[in-house]
Write an enzyme that holds these catalytic residues in place. Structure first.
Site, mmCIF file in Angstrom:
data_model
loop_
_atom_site.group_PDB
_atom_site.id
_atom_site.type_symbol
_atom_site.label_atom_id
_atom_site.label_comp_id
_atom_site.label_asym_id
_atom_site.label_seq_id
_atom_site.Cartn_x
_atom_site.Cartn_y
_atom_site.Cartn_z
ATOM 1 N N GLY A 157 1.032 -1.108 0.028
ATOM 2 C CA GLY A 157 -0.065 0.105 -0.088
ATOM 3 C C GLY A 157 0.790 1.245 -0.112
ATOM 4 O O GLY A 157 2.016 1.244 -0.408
ATOM 5 N N ARG A 158 0.237 2.285 0.434
ATOM 6 C CA ARG A 158 1.045 3.694 0.566
ATOM 7 C C ARG A 158 2.202 3.494 1.261
ATOM 8 O O ARG A 158 3.497 3.877 0.556
ATOM 9 C CB ARG A 158 0.308 4.772 1.284
ATOM 10 C CG ARG A 158 -1.004 5.161 0.469
ATOM 11 C CD ARG A 158 -1.509 6.357 1.537
ATOM 12 N NE ARG A 158 -2.920 6.647 1.140
ATOM 13 C CZ ARG A 158 -3.784 5.861 1.746
ATOM 14 N NH1 ARG A 158 -3.475 4.917 2.618
ATOM 15 N NH2 ARG A 158 -5.231 6.111 1.088
ATOM 16 N N ILE A 159 2.652 2.714 2.319
ATOM 17 C CA ILE A 159 3.855 2.783 2.921
ATOM 18 C C ILE A 159 4.929 1.815 2.300
ATOM 19 O O ILE A 159 5.970 2.141 2.129
ATOM 20 C CB ILE A 159 3.533 2.377 4.480
ATOM 21 C CG1 ILE A 159 2.741 3.717 5.309
ATOM 22 C CG2 ILE A 159 4.893 2.282 5.359
ATOM 23 C CD1 ILE A 159 2.325 3.077 6.567
ATOM 24 N N THR A 233 6.871 -2.707 10.913
ATOM 25 C CA THR A 233 6.307 -1.294 11.481
ATOM 26 C C THR A 233 4.720 -1.367 11.409
ATOM 27 O O THR A 233 4.349 -0.092 11.362
ATOM 28 C CB THR A 233 7.001 -0.186 10.726
ATOM 29 O OG1 THR A 233 6.881 -0.396 9.191
ATOM 30 C CG2 THR A 233 8.358 -0.006 10.916
ATOM 31 N N ARG A 235 1.792 -3.576 12.662
ATOM 32 C CA ARG A 235 1.010 -4.086 14.174
ATOM 33 C C ARG A 235 1.767 -5.279 14.273
ATOM 34 O O ARG A 235 2.015 -6.165 13.759
ATOM 35 C CB ARG A 235 -0.339 -4.163 13.767
ATOM 36 C CG ARG A 235 -1.254 -3.050 13.491
ATOM 37 C CD ARG A 235 -1.263 -2.230 14.873
ATOM 38 N NE ARG A 235 -1.982 -0.770 14.730
ATOM 39 C CZ ARG A 235 -1.683 0.346 14.140
ATOM 40 N NH1 ARG A 235 -0.361 0.411 13.966
ATOM 41 N NH2 ARG A 235 -2.521 1.384 13.922
ATOM 42 N N GLU A 264 1.313 -3.550 23.562
ATOM 43 C CA GLU A 264 2.060 -2.378 23.775
ATOM 44 C C GLU A 264 1.797 -1.665 25.067
ATOM 45 O O GLU A 264 0.392 -1.610 25.250
ATOM 46 C CB GLU A 264 1.933 -1.640 22.588
ATOM 47 C CG GLU A 264 2.627 -1.962 21.557
ATOM 48 C CD GLU A 264 2.415 -1.267 19.978
ATOM 49 O OE1 GLU A 264 1.770 -0.136 20.072
ATOM 50 O OE2 GLU A 264 2.965 -1.396 19.107
ATOM 51 N N HIS A 283 6.878 1.990 19.244
ATOM 52 C CA HIS A 283 5.846 2.348 18.185
ATOM 53 C C HIS A 283 6.061 3.746 17.838
ATOM 54 O O HIS A 283 5.079 4.702 18.083
ATOM 55 C CB HIS A 283 4.333 2.129 18.894
ATOM 56 C CG HIS A 283 3.503 2.233 17.825
ATOM 57 N ND1 HIS A 283 2.221 1.319 17.939
ATOM 58 C CD2 HIS A 283 3.313 2.714 16.503
ATOM 59 C CE1 HIS A 283 1.378 1.486 16.660
ATOM 60 N NE2 HIS A 283 2.154 2.328 15.863
HETATM 61 C C1 DGY Z 1 -1.111 4.676 12.869
HETATM 62 O O1 DGY Z 1 -1.641 5.764 12.760
HETATM 63 O O2 DGY Z 1 -1.716 3.643 12.713
HETATM 64 C C2 DGY Z 1 0.304 4.268 13.162
HETATM 65 O O3 DGY Z 1 0.462 3.060 13.740
HETATM 66 C C3 DGY Z 1 0.895 5.402 14.353
HETATM 67 O O4 DGY Z 1 2.212 5.286 14.171
#
Ligand code: DGY
Length: 322
Positions: A157-159, A233, A235, A264, A283
Site C-alpha cells: 500500500g502507500r507505506i 512497522t 502492527r 504495547e 511504536h
Molecule cells: C497509525 O496511525 O496507525 C500508526 O501506527 C501510528 O504510528
C-alpha cells in the site's frame, strides 16, 4: 457547535485548535496515560463525537454505552484495528482515520530500523556503553550490506510503496507480495513463498485484520533466509512473538527490528528483550513533529465534518453513506 465531544488525550496543537474553534463543549482527557475502560465509558457517555487514539478499544459495547446520539468516531491513526468498524457501520457511525500524512515518516522509520538491524547499531551502542570496546577489529560486529541485496515487502500500500521508493537509492532489488497492488518503483510482484525464499530483508506493511493476524509465524520464519532481517512497522499482532524469539535465538534468521509489539507496551519480562539481535522501539513509526501535527489536524477535520453531518474527508467505512 454545542455538541459534546470527548477527546481521549491531548493531541498536537493544529488539531486541538480546530476543535476549540468549532466546539464549545470539548471534553479533553488531559492525563498522560489513556483513560481506563471504565473512565472512557463514564467520560464519553452522551458524546456526539469521539476522537480517540490507537490506545483505546472502541467496540460496540462502548458505542452503546456512549449512546445513540454518537455521530462520528475519529481516530488519530491510519490503522483502525482498535475500532470495531463493522459495529460502527451497523450503527451507521462513520469512522475517520488519517491516511497519507504518515506515509513518509513510517517509510523513513522502516529504513532506520532496517539499517540499524542490518548494521547492528543498537548492539554496538550497548557494547560501547558497557565499556567493552577495546580496539578496532576486522571482525567486530559485522552486519549485512544493502547494495544488491533483495528487499521483500509484505503488503504494498502507500507505506510499502514509499519504502520501495527509498530502496531504489540503496540499490536494493525489491519484491512485493500483495493480492491487489500494482507495481511501482521497479518492485516485482511475487507470491509469498518466493518473497521469503529470495529476500535478505523482509518488511511488513499489511494492516492487522483476521487475514493477517499472526501471519509472521513459525512457518513464515522457517522459509526466510538465515541471513535475513525482519522489520515490522505495521502492527504487533501480525507477528507471533514466541516464534520470532525462537527464530532469533537459534539464529534461524539474522535479526529483527520491531516498531510495534503485542501487547504495547512490551512487558519488560518479554524474552525478546534478552536477545542482542532484536531491536525494539516503542511504536514510533509516525513520531515526527510535522507528521503528528498533520495527523491531529486530519483527525479533527474528520470529527468536525461528522458533526456537521458532512462526509468525512477520510472515512474508513464509506458504506455508511450508501
Ligand atoms: C497509525 O496511525 O496507525 C500508526 O501506527 C501510528 O504510528
Amino acid at each position: 457547535m454545542s455538541s459534546k465531544i470527548f477527546v481521549t488525550r491531548i493531541i498536537p496543537a493544529p488539531g486541538l485548535m480546530l476543535l476549540r474553534e468549532h466546539f464549545s463543549h470539548l471534553d479533553l482527557w488531559t492525563a498522560d496515560l489513556p483513560p481506563s475502560r471504565a473512565e472512557l465509558i463514564a467520560r464519553a457517555h452522551g458524546a456526539e463525537g469521539l476522537l480517540c487514539l490507537l490506545t483505546e478499544k472502541v467496540d460496540g459495547e462502548l458505542m452503546d454505552a456512549i449512546g445513540s446520539q454518537l455521530k462520528v468516531i475519529s481516530s488519530m491513526s491510519v490503522g483502525v484495528d482498535h475500532i470495531d468498524v463493522s459495529a460502527a457501520t451497523a450503527r451507521r457511525i462513520p469512522v475517520g482515520n488519517t491516511p497519507g500524512v504518515l506515509t513518509d515518516a513510517t517509510a523513513d522509520q522502516t529504513f532506520a530500523l532496517l539499517l540499524a538491524a542490518a548494521r547492528r547499531l543498537a548492539e554496538g551502542e550497548r557494547y560501547l556503553r558497557a565499556g567493552k570496546w577495546v580496539t578496532w577489529s576486522p571482525s567486530l560486529l559485522l552486519g549485512a550490506d544493502l547494495a544488491d541485496a533483495t528487499l521483500g515487502l509484505v503488503g504494498f500500500g502507500r507505506i510499502g510503496q514509499a519504502v520501495a521508493k527509498r530502496a531504489q537509492g540503496f540499490d536494493l532489488r525489491v519484491l512485493y507480495h500483495s493480492p491487489s497492488a500494482k507495481s511501482a518503483y521497479n518492485a516485482q510482484p511475487v507470491d509469498l513463498n518466493t518473497l521469503l525464499r529470495e529476500s535478505d530483508f523482509v518488511s511488513i506493511h499489511v494492516p492487522l485484520n483476521a487475514q493477517t493476524s499472526r501471519l509472521v509465524n513459525a512457518d513464515f520464519l522457517s522459509q526466510m533466509k538465515p541471513n535475513a532481517v525482519l522489520v515490522n512497522t505495521a502492527r504487533g499482532g501480525v507477528l507471533d512473538q514466541t516464534a520470532l524469539y525462537h527464530a532469533l535465538k537459534s539464529n534461524r534468521i539474522f535479526a529483527a527490528a520491531l516498531d510495534v509489539t503485542d501487547p504495547e507496551p512490551l512487558p519488560m519480562d518479554s524474552p525478546l528483550l534478552e536477545l542482542e539481535n532484536c531491536l525494539i522501539v516503542p511504536h514510533l513509526g509516525s513520531a515526527s513533529k510535522k507528521t503528528r501535527d498533520l495527523m491531529s489536524l486530519l483527525a479533527a477535520q474528520n470529527l468536525v465534518a461528522g458533526l456537521k453531518g458532512e462526509r468525512l474527508p477520510h472515512c474508513f467505512n464509506p458504506q455508511v453513506y450508501q
